[in-house]
Design an enzyme around this catalytic site. Structure first.
Site, PDB file in Angstrom:
ATOM      1  CG  ASP A  30     -14.174   6.087  -7.197  1.00  0.00           C
ATOM      2  OD1 ASP A  30     -14.350   6.458  -8.366  1.00  0.00           O
ATOM      3  OD2 ASP A  30     -13.106   6.240  -6.596  1.00  0.00           O
ATOM      4  CG  ASP A  53      -4.426   8.596   0.919  1.00  0.00           C
ATOM      5  OD1 ASP A  53      -4.577   8.118  -0.226  1.00  0.00           O
ATOM      6  OD2 ASP A  53      -5.383   8.916   1.651  1.00  0.00           O
ATOM      7  CG  HIS A  89      -7.061   6.973  -2.242  1.00  0.00           C
ATOM      8  ND1 HIS A  89      -6.731   8.238  -1.827  1.00  0.00           N
ATOM      9  CD2 HIS A  89      -7.686   7.132  -3.429  1.00  0.00           C
ATOM     10  CE1 HIS A  89      -7.142   9.123  -2.724  1.00  0.00           C
ATOM     11  NE2 HIS A  89      -7.715   8.477  -3.712  1.00  0.00           N
ATOM     12  CD  GLU A 145      -8.952   8.042   1.483  1.00  0.00           C
ATOM     13  OE1 GLU A 145      -7.755   7.735   1.271  1.00  0.00           O
ATOM     14  OE2 GLU A 145      -9.418   9.150   1.204  1.00  0.00           O
TER      15      GLU A 145
HETATM   16  C1  GLP Z   1      -9.509  10.085  -6.601  1.00  0.00           C
HETATM   17  C2  GLP Z   1     -10.141   8.869  -7.249  1.00  0.00           C
HETATM   18  C3  GLP Z   1      -9.139   7.779  -7.505  1.00  0.00           C
HETATM   19  C4  GLP Z   1      -7.905   8.368  -8.148  1.00  0.00           C
HETATM   20  C5  GLP Z   1      -7.253   9.343  -7.227  1.00  0.00           C
HETATM   21  C6  GLP Z   1      -6.005   9.986  -7.791  1.00  0.00           C
HETATM   22  O1  GLP Z   1      -9.563  10.103  -5.234  1.00  0.00           O
HETATM   23  N1  GLP Z   1     -11.237   8.332  -6.516  1.00  0.00           N
HETATM   24  O2  GLP Z   1      -9.716   6.774  -8.334  1.00  0.00           O
HETATM   25  O3  GLP Z   1      -7.004   7.349  -8.493  1.00  0.00           O
HETATM   26  O4  GLP Z   1      -8.182  10.378  -6.942  1.00  0.00           O
HETATM   27  O5  GLP Z   1      -6.360  11.067  -8.603  1.00  0.00           O
HETATM   28  P1  GLP Z   1      -5.412  11.780  -9.619  1.00  0.00           P
HETATM   29  O6  GLP Z   1      -5.229  10.845 -10.755  1.00  0.00           O
HETATM   30  O7  GLP Z   1      -6.163  13.010 -10.038  1.00  0.00           O
HETATM   31  O8  GLP Z   1      -4.150  12.071  -8.909  1.00  0.00           O
END
Ligand code: GLP
Length: 240
Positions: free
Chosen positions: A62, A131, A133, A138
């Protein structure tokens, strides 16, 4: 779905990824803080064990819309800073959705086409949002979704503000993300979750119903999904 509870998630994940790298695989890379120890472990194996990524290519999940690739928090820059510039993968083989495209719908189609042209993703690394995702899909994202522009949930804006000097106003609201159907086409999915902040999301994705309210629950339908969690993230799982 295989669930592995371990106090060394980065080692378990790196062991799986290494076998794919040795087969010159197409890698699906995730940003966020969770995969960073895994990337550091892979960099170590590159430096100390001659693990070569020279024949691999990589696709990011992304990107933020409207952040130029020179911005420190663009995922284009982040993955290079944290991982790909420190291994021997050619930079031109590290692909990400074009968050600066004038037509982000078309950019999404182009990205899906590029993944297809590369023969698909062999191994996709995933984190999970609090959440539920995955990538930037989302809650409510369709299981049939493909790479497309979409908007962030307020909780994700809050969670990700730590990368933007703690200022929610600086977090882009619009993003371009691989869709759930795009992600599900990868041959092996490896989702890593660590820390107690992820325990509800992990319980929902592993034990809960397959429901768009928890996008990560779609992994239950994948023929080869591995969920790697530490004890804290596993705390609410029914079978431990
Ligand atoms: C972001 C990314 C996701 C990731 C998520 C969790 O929103 N787009 O790909 O998995 O955050 O992030 P973290 O690993 O920092 O908790």
């Amino acid at each position: 779905m295989d669930v592995i509870i371990t106090n060394q998630p980065e080692k378990v994940a790196a062991d799986i990824i290494e076998t794919f790298v040795r087969d010159n695989a197409t890698l699906g890379l995730a940003t966020g803080s969770t995969p960073l120890p895994t990337y550091r472990e892979l960099i170590r194996r590159h430096e100390e064990k001659n693990l070569s990524f020279a024949q691999c290519q990589a696709f990011l999940l992304d990107e933020y819309i409207g952040l130029p690739i020179t911005h420190e928090q663009s995922y284009y820059r982040t993955i290079r800073r944290e991982f790909t510039s420190r291994i021997d993968i050619p930079d031109a083989k590290v692909h990400s959705p074009n968050g600066m495209a004038l037509d982000s719908v078309a950019a999404g189609h182009d990205y899906d086409a590029a993944i297809k042209a590369a023969g698909g993703v062999d191994i996709q690394i995933l984190g999970v949002g609090t959440d539920g995702h995955i990538a930037f899909n989302e809650p409510g994202s369709a299981f049939a979704s493909r790479t497309r522009p979409t908007s962030l949930h307020p909780q994700t804006v809050k969670d990700n503000s730590r990368f933007f000097e703690g200022d929610e106003a600086k977090v882009p609201r619009r993003v371009l993300t691989q869709g759930l159907a795009t992600i599900m086409e990868a041959r092996h999915l490896v989702l890593i979750a660590t820390g107690s902040g992820k325990k509800e999301a992990v319980a929902a994705l592993v034990d809960g119903p397959v429901d768009t309210a928890c996008p990560a629950s779609v992994l239950q339908r994948h023929p080869h999904a591995t969920v790697i969690v530490d004890e804290a993230a596993a705390a609410l799982l029914s079978k431990k």
